[in-house]
Design an enzyme around this catalytic site. Structure first.
Site, PDB file in Angstrom:
ATOM      1  N   ARG A  48       0.883  -1.188  -0.082  1.00  0.00           N
ATOM      2  CA  ARG A  48      -0.091   0.002  -0.010  1.00  0.00           C
ATOM      3  C   ARG A  48       0.860   1.222   0.017  1.00  0.00           C
ATOM      4  NH1 ARG A  48      -4.111  -1.597   4.497  1.00  0.00           N
ATOM      5  NH2 ARG A  48      -6.105  -1.860   2.995  1.00  0.00           N
ATOM      6  N   GLY A 135      -3.461 -22.690   9.170  1.00  0.00           N
ATOM      7  CA  GLY A 135      -2.131 -22.136   8.916  1.00  0.00           C
ATOM      8  C   GLY A 135      -1.218 -23.341   8.172  1.00  0.00           C
ATOM      9  N   ILE A 137      -0.565 -26.342   9.132  1.00  0.00           N
ATOM     10  CA  ILE A 137      -1.081 -27.636   9.155  1.00  0.00           C
ATOM     11  C   ILE A 137      -1.367 -28.147   7.597  1.00  0.00           C
ATOM     12  CG2 ILE A 137      -2.620 -29.439  10.085  1.00  0.00           C
ATOM     13  CD1 ILE A 137      -2.994 -27.598  12.479  1.00  0.00           C
ATOM     14  N   LYS A 206     -13.197 -21.077   7.724  1.00  0.00           N
ATOM     15  CA  LYS A 206     -12.587 -22.374   7.536  1.00  0.00           C
ATOM     16  C   LYS A 206     -13.410 -23.616   7.478  1.00  0.00           C
ATOM     17  CE  LYS A 206      -8.679 -20.155   9.996  1.00  0.00           C
ATOM     18  NZ  LYS A 206      -8.016 -19.858  11.433  1.00  0.00           N
TER      19      LYS A 206
HETATM   20  N1  LIG Z   1      -1.308 -14.130  10.302  1.00  0.00           N
HETATM   21  C1  LIG Z   1      -1.797 -15.269  10.153  1.00  0.00           C
HETATM   22  O1  LIG Z   1      -1.410 -16.208  11.076  1.00  0.00           O
HETATM   23  C2  LIG Z   1      -2.515 -15.904   9.291  1.00  0.00           C
HETATM   24  C3  LIG Z   1      -2.727 -17.123   9.096  1.00  0.00           C
HETATM   25  C4  LIG Z   1      -3.410 -17.870   8.055  1.00  0.00           C
HETATM   26  C5  LIG Z   1      -4.004 -17.275   7.250  1.00  0.00           C
HETATM   27  N2  LIG Z   1      -3.747 -15.796   7.200  1.00  0.00           N
HETATM   28  C6  LIG Z   1      -4.266 -14.936   5.978  1.00  0.00           C
HETATM   29  O2  LIG Z   1      -3.395 -14.214   5.399  1.00  0.00           O
HETATM   30  C7  LIG Z   1      -3.634 -13.069   4.931  1.00  0.00           C
HETATM   31  C8  LIG Z   1      -2.567 -11.999   5.301  1.00  0.00           C
HETATM   32  O3  LIG Z   1      -2.498 -12.000   6.805  1.00  0.00           O
HETATM   33  P1  LIG Z   1      -1.479 -11.230   7.523  1.00  0.00           P
HETATM   34  O4  LIG Z   1      -1.504 -11.642   8.916  1.00  0.00           O
HETATM   35  O5  LIG Z   1      -0.155 -11.108   6.820  1.00  0.00           O
HETATM   36  O6  LIG Z   1      -2.153  -9.717   7.515  1.00  0.00           O
HETATM   37  P2  LIG Z   1      -1.330  -8.275   7.486  1.00  0.00           P
HETATM   38  O7  LIG Z   1      -2.479  -7.261   8.003  1.00  0.00           O
HETATM   39  O8  LIG Z   1      -0.241  -8.363   8.593  1.00  0.00           O
HETATM   40  O9  LIG Z   1      -0.897  -8.056   6.172  1.00  0.00           O
HETATM   41  C9  LIG Z   1      -1.578  -7.706   4.999  1.00  0.00           C
HETATM   42  C10 LIG Z   1      -0.616  -6.712   4.391  1.00  0.00           C
HETATM   43  O10 LIG Z   1      -1.373  -6.368   2.997  1.00  0.00           O
HETATM   44  C11 LIG Z   1      -1.394  -5.166   2.732  1.00  0.00           C
HETATM   45  N3  LIG Z   1      -2.308  -4.865   2.131  1.00  0.00           N
HETATM   46  C12 LIG Z   1      -3.700  -4.713   2.167  1.00  0.00           C
HETATM   47  N4  LIG Z   1      -4.411  -4.297   1.191  1.00  0.00           N
HETATM   48  C13 LIG Z   1      -3.514  -3.913   0.135  1.00  0.00           C
HETATM   49  C14 LIG Z   1      -3.564  -3.376  -1.461  1.00  0.00           C
HETATM   50  N5  LIG Z   1      -4.733  -3.115  -1.741  1.00  0.00           N
HETATM   51  N6  LIG Z   1      -2.364  -3.446  -1.836  1.00  0.00           N
HETATM   52  C15 LIG Z   1      -1.216  -3.605  -1.304  1.00  0.00           C
HETATM   53  N7  LIG Z   1      -1.150  -3.998  -0.110  1.00  0.00           N
HETATM   54  C16 LIG Z   1      -2.270  -4.163   0.622  1.00  0.00           C
HETATM   55  C17 LIG Z   1      -1.455  -4.522   4.166  1.00  0.00           C
HETATM   56  O11 LIG Z   1      -0.952  -3.183   4.312  1.00  0.00           O
HETATM   57  C18 LIG Z   1      -0.739  -5.322   4.944  1.00  0.00           C
HETATM   58  O12 LIG Z   1       0.685  -5.001   4.764  1.00  0.00           O
HETATM   59  C19 LIG Z   1      -4.858 -12.782   5.326  1.00  0.00           C
HETATM   60  O13 LIG Z   1      -5.880 -13.207   4.205  1.00  0.00           O
HETATM   61  C20 LIG Z   1      -5.274 -13.857   6.327  1.00  0.00           C
HETATM   62  O14 LIG Z   1      -6.770 -14.222   6.485  1.00  0.00           O
HETATM   63  C21 LIG Z   1      -2.932 -15.218   7.980  1.00  0.00           C
HETATM   64  N1  LIG Z   2      -6.640 -15.308  13.849  1.00  0.00           N
HETATM   65  C1  LIG Z   2      -6.659 -16.498  13.185  1.00  0.00           C
HETATM   66  C2  LIG Z   2      -5.395 -16.593  12.403  1.00  0.00           C
HETATM   67  C3  LIG Z   2      -5.224 -17.789  11.506  1.00  0.00           C
HETATM   68  O1  LIG Z   2      -6.234 -17.550  10.783  1.00  0.00           O
HETATM   69  C4  LIG Z   2      -6.466 -17.492  14.546  1.00  0.00           C
HETATM   70  O2  LIG Z   2      -6.549 -17.124  15.643  1.00  0.00           O
HETATM   71  O3  LIG Z   2      -6.166 -18.582  14.368  1.00  0.00           O
HETATM   72 NA    NA Z   3      -3.102 -25.518   6.114  1.00  0.00          NA
END
Ligand SMILES: NC(=O)c1ccc[n+]([C@@H]2O[C@H](COP(=O)([O-])OP(=O)(O)OC[C@H]3O[C@@H](n4cnc5c(N)ncnc54)[C@H](O)[C@@H]3O)[C@@H](O)[C@H]2O)c1
Ligand SMILES: N[C@@H](CCO)C(=O)O
Ligand code: NA
EC number: 1.1.1.3
Length: 439
Positions: A48, A135, A137, A206
């Protein structure tokens, strides 16, 4: 691999997960190239803001705010920015241009999966999402591929780390929910607004993905009956312990009736799990998915369901898999054809229940309550009564707690039963009604 055209990876988002995915691709290019069979090049990272503070391992020259152009030049697009838009539009754009897509975005898949899978099918490319459920798994690939020749009957999943941490804290320290949520926030598990976790939305997304995979049927988020953990009290957790259970937030997906012609029930709710069930031993922020299949029998998948590196591990596995297939000119893995199992409404779900109620402690009350259950066709498994006063002669001497565990009953029958029990004169309060799973 001299002369081999490098595979270009576009990374969309550089947050918790994106940073670790970038580090993983950049860390050891020779090793990665050996696994894939060609060099893998991180073509760019859509962000962003170019000026935000970032991990020093992320080369600034890879950052761009022009996600569209980055997508257009990629072989594999990794979407880890989250949210519905612009993630959806960018993924569709990538698929239409013939790039494989790897995403961790469960919210998008649960809300609009069919559109994305159809686009991937039409283009003959991969749309992979191992990181979206539990995640690190491996659970998407085992259900999609390893169990593709079996019939999955039931899935019980602890798929939200935050709520498992909170419930575990309540069980081990006797604290109330609010305090446990605060601790989860301090440790960085729960978001500042913990609604998606605490109210079960994350787990429901999920559950929809797992049910779709396991039953070869499109299950949307709206099909998932959802109840979070907000109403769970320290007292509930303590009583669970006394009756040999732990309380877990479970994602449940099951087939009722014949496995090739049944109905499916998909739901998320707190449940009493017997203390000797494998899911009961899942502590802290860990996740686990318990699968019951006709041929395989019970299977348990356990590990870290969240966090940057664990989630990036699943994303990178999908990147390597998509890149290998691309290199050999193979078509993307197709989703199974829709079998259109009907999804049951929440009131038709069948579970065992534990009802805890406060009653007047006098002769005949237990019989009255038991009669109401029998009249509604709800069969009692166990009854436990604890008096808070001792009897002295005839008549009412105080209050008692009655804990009734039923055999499997329809949710609707149970609700009607509980209403009728609540109207009985000696019943002071229905303290809690909890489902029992895994018994
Ligand atoms: N964090 C976890 O443990 C986890 C686990 C499983 C799945 N996920 C999934 O992974 C994805 C990312 O999660 P995260 O924890 O890294 O989130 P986060 O908020 O840390 O990272 C998302 C990033 O994307 C950027 N972003 C958002 N819109 C944007 C755009 N239009 N252009 C460019 N950049 C943009 C944000 O600025 C941010 O830096 C989500 O879909 C989340 O559900 C996260
Ligand atoms: N918020 C989620 C992150 C992984 O999807 C959790 O607590 O498991
Ligand atoms: Na998984």
């Amino acid at each position: 691999m001299p002369g081999t055209h490098p595979l270009r990876v576009a990374l969309l988002g550089c947050g918790v997960v994106g940073t670790e995915v970038a580090r993983g691709i950049l860390a050891n290019p020779i090793d990665l190239a050996a696994r894939v069979g060609a060099p893998v090049e991180l073509a760019g990272i859509a962000v962003r803001s170019l000026d935000a503070e970032r991990d020093p391992a992320i080369p600034r020259e890879l950052l761009t705010t022009d996600a569209e152009t980055l997508v257009d030049g990629a072989d594999v697009v990794v979407e880890v920015m989250g949210g519905i838009e612009p993630a959806r539009t960018l993924i569709l754009r990538a698929l239409e241009r013939g790039a494989a897509v790897v995403t961790a975005n469960k919210a998008l898949l649960a809300a609009g999966g069919p559109e994305l899978f159809e686009a991937a099918d039409a283009a003959g490319v991969d749309l992979l999402y191992e990181a979206a459920v539990a995640g690190a798994i491996p659970i998407v690939r085992p259900i999609r591929e390893s169990l593709a020749g079996d019939h999955v009957r039931r899935i019980l999943g602890i798929v939200n780390g935050t709520t498992n941490f909170v419930l575990d804290k309540m069980a081990t320290e006797g604290v109330e929910l609010d305090q446990a949520v605060k601790e989860a926030q301090q440790l960085g598990y729960a978001e500042a607004d913990p609604t998606a976790d605490v109210d079960g939305y994350d787990a429901a997304a999920k559950a929809a993905i797992l049910a779709s995979l396991a039953f070869h049927t499109r299950v949307a988020l709206a099909d998932v009956a959802r109840e979070g953990i907000r109403a769970v009290t320290a007292d509930d957790v303590e009583w669970a312990k006394r009756t040999g259970h732990v309380i877990k937030l479970l994602a449940v997906a099951e087939v009722l009736g014949p496995v090739d012609d049944g109905e499916i029930s998909v739901r998320v709710h707190p449940a009493l799990v017997p203390a000797d069930h494998p899911l009961a031993s899942v502590r802290g922020a860990f996740n686990a998915v318990f699968v019951e299949a006709d041929g395989a029998g019970p299977l348990m998948f356990y590990g870290q369901g969240a966090g940057g590196r664990p989630t990036a591990s699943a994303v990178l596995g999908d990147v390597v898999s998509a890149a290998r297939r691309r290199l050999t000119g193979g078509k993307g893995l197709r989703e199974s054809k829709d079998q259109r199992f009907p999804v049951l409404p929440p009131e038709a779900a069948v579970t065992r229940f534990q009802v805890r109620l406060a009653i007047a402690d006098r002769p005949g009350v237990l019989a009255q309550v038991a009669t109401v259950l029998a009249d509604h066709g709800v069969s009692i498994d166990t009854v436990r009564q604890t008096s808070s006063h001792t009897h002295s002669g005839e008549g009412e001497t105080g209050a008692a707690t009655l804990v009734i565990t039923t055999h499997a009953a329809r949710e609707a029958s149970l609700a009607a039963t509980v209403d009728a029990v609540a109207r009985l004169e000696p019943v002071r309060q229905i303290i809690s009604v909890l489902r029992v799973e895994g018994a």
